[in-house]
Scaffold this active site. Structure first.
Site, mmCIF file in Angstrom:
data_model
loop_
_atom_site.group_PDB
_atom_site.id
_atom_site.type_symbol
_atom_site.label_atom_id
_atom_site.label_comp_id
_atom_site.label_asym_id
_atom_site.label_seq_id
_atom_site.Cartn_x
_atom_site.Cartn_y
_atom_site.Cartn_z
ATOM 1 N N THR A 51 0.863 -1.171 0.000
ATOM 2 C CA THR A 51 0.000 0.000 0.000
ATOM 3 C C THR A 51 0.900 1.222 0.000
ATOM 4 O O THR A 51 1.961 1.206 0.630
ATOM 5 C CB THR A 51 -0.928 0.041 1.233
ATOM 6 O OG1 THR A 51 -1.391 1.373 1.461
ATOM 7 C CG2 THR A 51 -0.209 -0.411 2.490
ATOM 8 N N CYS A 64 -2.087 4.893 -5.326
ATOM 9 C CA CYS A 64 -2.847 4.064 -4.397
ATOM 10 C C CYS A 64 -2.979 2.734 -5.102
ATOM 11 O O CYS A 64 -3.319 2.686 -6.297
ATOM 12 C CB CYS A 64 -4.224 4.671 -4.104
ATOM 13 S SG CYS A 64 -5.290 3.594 -3.130
#
Length: 233
Positions: free
Chosen positions: A83, A197
């Site tokens: 992430t 992202c």
């Protein structure tokens, strides 16, 4: 072949992409039945998101440090945090480990520099777009200016990531929001846009726009595959 550790589940939707791409990368390099050696610790994302919303980054650092140590104890030779946003606590995680952490912003910066990019747009969660931990690393270590969308666009992008993409919801209306933001960044001088992202690549594809897109999930995985197989860039 080295064993790569993954801290995933943030969200699990994008962790699936990491697992698949790592195995595909090793198979492409080695052929046959070869696959990646992976140790995965998948965290409970609702707990992570609640702490993010509260701004309790110390508690988040503690969680990821313990998760990273568990992966190290299980035999991983290196670590990926699957992430972008949680790289805010990457320094704390790396400080606690004796194995290397392969940083997603470093992998991205190297690709941007190789591509001759001088100014880049950045899409991601509000934390990634607005806080300095990601932008500053690319600007200071690679000499690349980073642009982010305006406030209204940042709010819409953040909402779509958490309310839709992290829950497996893909919609044409939300794709249009992202494409409008990409076009606006290009209009301000961005030579490309970082999909900062790991869920965004589930929604927006290179075929959707003429603006060059830099998918951090794939970039991170490519770095990891070269690392586990000792392949020079």
């Amino acid at each position: 072949m080295k064993t790569i550790g993954l801290l995933g589940g943030m969200s699990w939707e994008s962790t699936v992409s990491y697992y698949r791409a790592l195995n595909e990368g090793v198979k492409a390099a080695r052929g046959g039945l070869h696959s990646a050696r992976i140790i995965l610790n998948s965290l409970e994302f609702a707990e992570i998101e609640t702490l993010q919303s509260k701004g309790d980054w110390q508690a988040l650092a503690d969680i990821l440090v313990e998760a990273g140590l568990s992966v190290e104890r299980a035999g991983a030779d290196g670590l990926l945090i699957c992430t972008n946003t949680m790289h805010k606590v990457a320094p704390e995680v790396q400080a606690a480990l004796s194995i290397p952490l392969l940083h997603i912003a470093d992998a991205t910066g190297e690709v941007l520099k190789s591509a001759g990019i001088r100014q880049i747009g950045l899409l991601g969660t509000r934390y990634t777009m607005e806080q300095p931990f990601y932008r500053d690393r690319i600007e200071q270590q690679f000499g690349i200016d980073v642009l982010v969308p305006d406030l209204a666009e940042r709010d819409a992008i953040h909402r779509i990531i958490f309310e839709e993409l992290c829950q497996g919801v893909i919609s044409d209306a939300s794709r249009s929001v992202f494409l409008d933001a990409i076009s606006a960044l290009a209009g301000r001088g961005a030579q490309g846009v970082i999909l900062g992202c790991t869920e965004i690549a589930l929604l927006v594809k290179p075929s959707d726009t003429d603006v060059p897109l830099f998918d951090t999930t794939q970039i991170h995985v490519d770095q990891a595959v070269r690392w586990v197989l000792d392949i020079a860039r």
